[in-house]
Motif scaffolding. Sequence first.
Motif, PDB file in Angstrom:
ATOM      1  N   THR A 298      12.718  23.990  -0.287  1.00 55.02           N
ATOM      2  CA  THR A 298      14.141  24.338  -0.379  1.00 55.02           C
ATOM      3  C   THR A 298      14.815  23.647  -1.556  1.00 55.02           C
ATOM      4  N   GLY A 299      14.446  22.413  -1.804  1.00 57.25           N
ATOM      5  CA  GLY A 299      15.085  21.694  -2.900  1.00 57.25           C
ATOM      6  C   GLY A 299      14.255  20.494  -3.334  1.00 57.25           C
ATOM      7  N   ILE A 300      14.546  20.031  -4.535  1.00 57.96           N
ATOM      8  CA  ILE A 300      13.836  18.864  -5.069  1.00 57.96           C
ATOM      9  C   ILE A 300      14.900  17.912  -5.618  1.00 57.96           C
ATOM     10  N   SER A 301      14.840  16.654  -5.204  1.00 60.22           N
ATOM     11  CA  SER A 301      15.815  15.726  -5.771  1.00 60.22           C
ATOM     12  C   SER A 301      15.139  14.438  -6.196  1.00 60.22           C
ATOM     13  N   ALA A 302      15.861  13.669  -6.957  1.00 60.10           N
ATOM     14  CA  ALA A 302      15.289  12.439  -7.494  1.00 60.10           C
ATOM     15  C   ALA A 302      16.360  11.379  -7.580  1.00 60.10           C
ATOM     16  N   ASP A 303      15.958  10.147  -7.325  1.00 57.11           N
ATOM     17  CA  ASP A 303      16.913   9.050  -7.432  1.00 57.11           C
ATOM     18  C   ASP A 303      16.204   7.838  -8.027  1.00 57.11           C
ATOM     19  N   SER A 304      16.894   7.149  -8.915  1.00 59.49           N
ATOM     20  CA  SER A 304      16.270   5.976  -9.551  1.00 59.49           C
ATOM     21  C   SER A 304      16.782   4.699  -8.891  1.00 59.49           C
ATOM     22  N   GLY A 305      16.371   3.567  -9.414  1.00 58.35           N
ATOM     23  CA  GLY A 305      16.882   2.290  -8.892  1.00 58.35           C
ATOM     24  C   GLY A 305      16.083   1.739  -7.726  1.00 58.35           C
ATOM     25  N   PHE A 306      14.758   1.929  -7.751  1.00 56.24           N
ATOM     26  CA  PHE A 306      13.927   1.388  -6.666  1.00 56.24           C
ATOM     27  C   PHE A 306      12.996   0.301  -7.196  1.00 56.24           C
ATOM     28  N   SER A 307      12.686  -0.648  -6.330  1.00 53.96           N
ATOM     29  CA  SER A 307      11.718  -1.700  -6.654  1.00 53.96           C
ATOM     30  C   SER A 307      10.623  -1.671  -5.605  1.00 53.96           C
ATOM     31  N   ILE A 308       9.439  -2.144  -6.000  1.00 55.42           N
ATOM     32  CA  ILE A 308       8.317  -2.164  -5.052  1.00 55.42           C
ATOM     33  C   ILE A 308       7.804  -3.600  -4.911  1.00 55.42           C
ATOM     34  N   LEU A 309       7.689  -4.031  -3.658  1.00 55.88           N
ATOM     35  CA  LEU A 309       7.025  -5.312  -3.379  1.00 55.88           C
ATOM     36  C   LEU A 309       5.600  -4.976  -2.970  1.00 55.88           C
ATOM     37  N   TYR A 310       4.638  -5.440  -3.756  1.00 61.23           N
ATOM     38  CA  TYR A 310       3.230  -5.149  -3.474  1.00 61.23           C
ATOM     39  C   TYR A 310       2.593  -6.406  -2.885  1.00 61.23           C
ATOM     40  N   VAL A 311       1.921  -6.250  -1.739  1.00 57.63           N
ATOM     41  CA  VAL A 311       1.268  -7.401  -1.086  1.00 57.63           C
ATOM     42  C   VAL A 311      -0.169  -7.021  -0.753  1.00 57.63           C
ATOM     43  N   TYR A 337      14.722  -1.500   3.759  1.00 56.43           N
ATOM     44  CA  TYR A 337      13.653  -0.909   2.953  1.00 56.43           C
ATOM     45  C   TYR A 337      13.595   0.598   3.192  1.00 56.43           C
ATOM     46  N   GLU A 338      12.959   1.298   2.272  1.00 54.96           N
ATOM     47  CA  GLU A 338      12.936   2.768   2.319  1.00 54.96           C
ATOM     48  C   GLU A 338      11.582   3.315   2.775  1.00 54.96           C
ATOM     49  N   HIS A 339      10.493   2.782   2.242  1.00 51.20           N
ATOM     50  CA  HIS A 339       9.144   3.258   2.581  1.00 51.20           C
ATOM     51  C   HIS A 339       8.195   2.066   2.626  1.00 51.20           C
ATOM     52  N   THR A 340       7.127   2.217   3.415  1.00 58.60           N
ATOM     53  CA  THR A 340       6.092   1.176   3.426  1.00 58.60           C
ATOM     54  C   THR A 340       4.706   1.815   3.363  1.00 58.60           C
ATOM     55  N   PRO A 341       4.326   2.415   2.236  1.00 54.62           N
ATOM     56  CA  PRO A 341       2.971   2.961   2.151  1.00 54.62           C
ATOM     57  C   PRO A 341       1.950   1.822   2.218  1.00 54.62           C
ATOM     58  N   SER A 342       0.808   2.081   2.880  1.00 51.44           N
ATOM     59  CA  SER A 342      -0.152   0.990   3.012  1.00 51.44           C
ATOM     60  C   SER A 342      -1.588   1.469   2.893  1.00 51.44           C
ATOM     61  N   GLY A 343      -2.476   0.531   2.539  1.00 61.81           N
ATOM     62  CA  GLY A 343      -3.917   0.784   2.530  1.00 61.81           C
ATOM     63  C   GLY A 343      -4.566  -0.181   3.508  1.00 61.81           C
ATOM     64  N   LEU A 344      -5.871  -0.326   3.438  1.00 56.05           N
ATOM     65  CA  LEU A 344      -6.566  -1.227   4.364  1.00 56.05           C
ATOM     66  C   LEU A 344      -6.154  -2.683   4.146  1.00 56.05           C
ATOM     67  N   ASP A 345      -6.138  -3.058   2.872  1.00 60.16           N
ATOM     68  CA  ASP A 345      -5.890  -4.457   2.549  1.00 60.16           C
ATOM     69  C   ASP A 345      -4.605  -4.669   1.761  1.00 60.16           C
ATOM     70  N   ASP A 346      -3.801  -3.641   1.670  1.00 59.54           N
ATOM     71  CA  ASP A 346      -2.543  -3.854   0.938  1.00 59.54           C
ATOM     72  C   ASP A 346      -1.409  -3.012   1.531  1.00 59.54           C
ATOM     73  N   ILE A 347      -0.224  -3.436   1.218  1.00 60.23           N
ATOM     74  CA  ILE A 347       0.974  -2.730   1.694  1.00 60.23           C
ATOM     75  C   ILE A 347       2.049  -2.873   0.613  1.00 60.23           C
ATOM     76  N   SER A 348       2.813  -1.809   0.407  1.00 66.46           N
ATOM     77  CA  SER A 348       3.935  -1.883  -0.521  1.00 66.46           C
ATOM     78  C   SER A 348       5.219  -1.659   0.263  1.00 66.46           C
ATOM     79  N   VAL A 349       6.245  -2.374  -0.096  1.00 65.24           N
ATOM     80  CA  VAL A 349       7.549  -2.160   0.543  1.00 65.24           C
ATOM     81  C   VAL A 349       8.509  -1.711  -0.557  1.00 65.24           C
ATOM     82  N   ILE A 350       9.044  -0.509  -0.369  1.00 60.32           N
ATOM     83  CA  ILE A 350       9.913   0.052  -1.404  1.00 60.32           C
ATOM     84  C   ILE A 350      11.365  -0.108  -0.977  1.00 60.32           C
ATOM     85  N   MET A 351      12.164  -0.650  -1.876  1.00 68.03           N
ATOM     86  CA  MET A 351      13.564  -0.904  -1.527  1.00 68.03           C
ATOM     87  C   MET A 351      14.477  -0.616  -2.714  1.00 68.03           C
TER      88      MET A 351
END
Length: 453
Positions: A298-311, A337-351
């Motif tokens: 239906t639509g595509i949008s974009a927003d800037s101004g995000f940081s990622i904490l990678y652990v 925070y906005e998203h927390t994508p993760s793998g087996l040994d890592d996680i990112s927190v997007i804010m």
Amino acid sequence: MIVCKFGGTSVASAEQIKKVANIVKSNPERKIVAVSAPGKRSSDDIKVTDLLIDLANTVMMKGNVEEKIRAVVNRYRDIADELGLDNLISDIIEQDIRGRVAEDYTNKEIFLDNIKASGEDNNAKLIACYFNAIGMAAKYVSPKDRLILNDIPERTYALPEAYENLSVLKDTEEIIVFPGFFGYTKEGILRTFDRGGSDITGSILASAVGADLYENFTDVDCVFAANPKVVNDPVDIKEISYREMRELSYAGFSVFHDEALMPVYKQGIPVNIKNTNNPTAPGTRILPTRTQSNRPVTGISADSGFSILYVSKYLMNREVGFGRKLLQIIEEENISYEHTPSGLDDISVIMRSSQLTPEIEKRIMHRVKNELCADDVQFSHNFSMIVIVGEGMRHNTGLAARAAAAISGTGANIEMINQGSSEVSLVFGVRSEFENQILKGLYEEFFAAIPTA
Ligand code: ASP
């Protein structure tokens, strides 16, 4: 009954307010009208809300305020004169602004909110006065003792009693003109919503009176499928579901405030985004569910101004409570925070980057390293979130692959992919420098080839 809200550009001048009166008059069901402060009359103009913020700051810095008071008062005087209203309403407005400026500013936030809110409050009084002058029976209604808010300044919302108090407005004979953007706590302290918050007031009113429709008048004919400043001539959206609109307005669709959906959503009240300058155009309808079109997106949008904490930490997946402890550290810095994508040994927190300072980052990294014994902790900045939204995406296989291919076709790297469980949206985290070209590439992929639904 219809509740309508008119945004800043719709009430910026006498000419615009005359259009508002004609719109309201043309349908007797339009009984409740929420209004913004006068907005920009042209692209290089200044919104009254911005003039008021400047005025409040000047008062608090003990600067010369007279000229700034005049600038605000003259905006209203010009409108009132051109509408043929007598001096009384302009004098009332001037007195009101001078009264607010003279108040105590020990609590800077309360002082600032009180000055900011005068923009909508005085405009509502002026518009009600004009409606009466041209024979439309109308009354200004104050949010005081009605629109009751919680008392957390950075997260303002209406309490259940607000809906109860406001529900009596449904029996109104006269047209009610209600100022947007603010309410009062139980203790009687005035608080404003976020910028653009008059949309929220309109939605609260629509929900409280159980309106059949919430009309949100702005200065565009409809919501577009992508930002017209980036994508050339994007298709318009005729119908959109609440969920789709919520996802799109989260990431940069600024036509409708993202917090404004909740009150109407709870009651299933449809929203119609319309253009004050072209009121016969059908606009965009936001509905609980919508008829399916031949487009999955239906639509595509974009927003800037995000940081990622990678652990990262070896065997993170086996450590009970790791995620909770990490998020608790972030919570204790009062960061959402906005998203927390993760793998087996890592996680990112997007804010959102606006919540961070170098000191906060240092504290978080120190704690994650020491308390959680992480192997690697890093902050990176300048990311954008690109969101592809569509109820039809659930039923379409290969959509993520198409999107990823379109992004890689622009030469950009995808830093993060997140598909929520509702499958209404697909989020890509990318470096901000690629944002516009990705938006164009995705639009080309999902819209350019398909005829309008
Ligand atoms: N006047 C306020 C602003 O400029 C609120 C609004 O217009 O919705 O943000």
